[in-house]
Design an enzyme around this catalytic site. Structure first.
Site, PDB file in Angstrom:
ATOM      1  N   SER A 139       0.858  -1.178   0.000  1.00  0.00           N
ATOM      2  CA  SER A 139       0.000   0.000   0.000  1.00  0.00           C
ATOM      3  C   SER A 139       0.894   1.228   0.000  1.00  0.00           C
ATOM      4  O   SER A 139       2.083   1.151   0.345  1.00  0.00           O
ATOM      5  CB  SER A 139      -0.878  -0.007   1.265  1.00  0.00           C
ATOM      6  OG  SER A 139      -1.458   1.247   1.502  1.00  0.00           O
ATOM      7  N   TYR A 152      -1.560  -0.664  10.682  1.00  0.00           N
ATOM      8  CA  TYR A 152      -1.653  -0.970   9.249  1.00  0.00           C
ATOM      9  C   TYR A 152      -0.407  -0.489   8.512  1.00  0.00           C
ATOM     10  O   TYR A 152       0.191  -1.240   7.723  1.00  0.00           O
ATOM     11  CB  TYR A 152      -2.905  -0.302   8.678  1.00  0.00           C
ATOM     12  CG  TYR A 152      -3.084  -0.502   7.184  1.00  0.00           C
ATOM     13  CD1 TYR A 152      -3.478  -1.738   6.685  1.00  0.00           C
ATOM     14  CD2 TYR A 152      -2.863   0.536   6.286  1.00  0.00           C
ATOM     15  CE1 TYR A 152      -3.648  -1.934   5.317  1.00  0.00           C
ATOM     16  CE2 TYR A 152      -3.029   0.355   4.930  1.00  0.00           C
ATOM     17  CZ  TYR A 152      -3.421  -0.877   4.444  1.00  0.00           C
ATOM     18  OH  TYR A 152      -3.583  -1.063   3.095  1.00  0.00           O
TER      19      TYR A 152
END
Length: 255
Positions: A139, A152
């Site tokens: 990501s 995350y």
């Protein structure tokens, strides 16, 4: 698909392959002739999208025995895994002062441990052949920290570190290891996140969604097929010198 499709006879395994980015990649690989195993925790979700070269197998990436057994069964059925796509992940955020250890460990177990276990289980098959590609789905949060998403972001940074280390360890051999780093992609994860943001902040769902759209440099959500196209590039002809890279798919420079 024709008999001369790019990936005919190749076996690909995609975790989290029942929806979103994973499903888009699985379909793209199958369209090029690959035999694709998709995994996820819900067999019913996998069954709903299986067929046309795609085979579903329930697997929990957090559980080493589940990963090892499922990959072994897939190899027995379809041959060595030569394309490994660790995609399964949790995209949830909490401020650090609201993050308990259970939440932290579940993010790490899924996003980082799961990728490690999947790659480890697939590597022997690659090493027994003369070709292999590992494409981890990280990501933009793996390249820069996101506010309110420390766990995350840390997991996605760790995933890129794993990929870079593997690329060095197998340097000069016929395998490559790369990470794709999308911004906000138009998947059910964005739908869930808009609800969470709206509940947490009091803003409307429309404004919460716009917040994610605006975070992409080109001010639109990315289509999952755009990520799949990048994955096809990394398994296509002439890709053998692309190795150890964290490739941004975010509409512009983000880090």
């Amino acid at each position: 698909m024709t008999d001369d499709a790019m990936l005919t006879s190749k076996h690909a395994l995609v975790t989290g392959g029942g929806t979103g980015i994973g499903l888009a990649i699985a379909r793209a690989l199958a369209n090029e002739g690959a035999k694709v195993t998709i995994t996820g925790r819900g067999q019913d979700v996998l069954d709903a999208v299986s067929g046309a070269g795609i085979h579903g197998a329930a697997m929990d990436v957090r559980d080493e025995a589940s990963v090892n057994d499922t990959v072994a069964n897939a190899i027995s059925a379809r041959g060595p895994v030569q394309i490994c796509v660790p995609n399964a992940g949790i995209a949830e955020g909490h401020s650090v002062h609201k993050t308990n250890l259970s939440f932290w460990r579940n993010i790490m177990a899924t996003n980082l441990d799961g990728a490690f276990l999947t790659i480890k289980a697939c590597l022997p098959g690659m090493r027994d052949t003369d070709w292999g590609r590992v494409i981890a789905i990280s990501s933009i949060a793996g390249l820069r920290g996101l506010p309110g998403a420390a766990a995350y972001s840390a997991s996605k940074h760790g995933l890129i570190g794993l990929i870079r280390s593997l690329s060095e360890e197998y340097m000069g051999q016929p395998y490559t290891f790369n990470a794709l780093c999308p911004g906000y992609v138009d998947t059910p994860i964005v739908d869930r996140n808009q609800d969470t943001i709206a509940q947490r902040t009091g803003m409307t769902k429309e404004n919460a969604r716009q917040l994610m759209i605006d975070a992409n440099r080109h001010k639109r959500l990315i289509d999952a097929d755009e990520v799949a196209a990048a994955a096809l590039w990394l398994v296509g002809p002439g890709s053998h010198s692309i190795n150890g890279q964290a490739i941004q798919i975010a509409g512009g420079q983000t880090a």
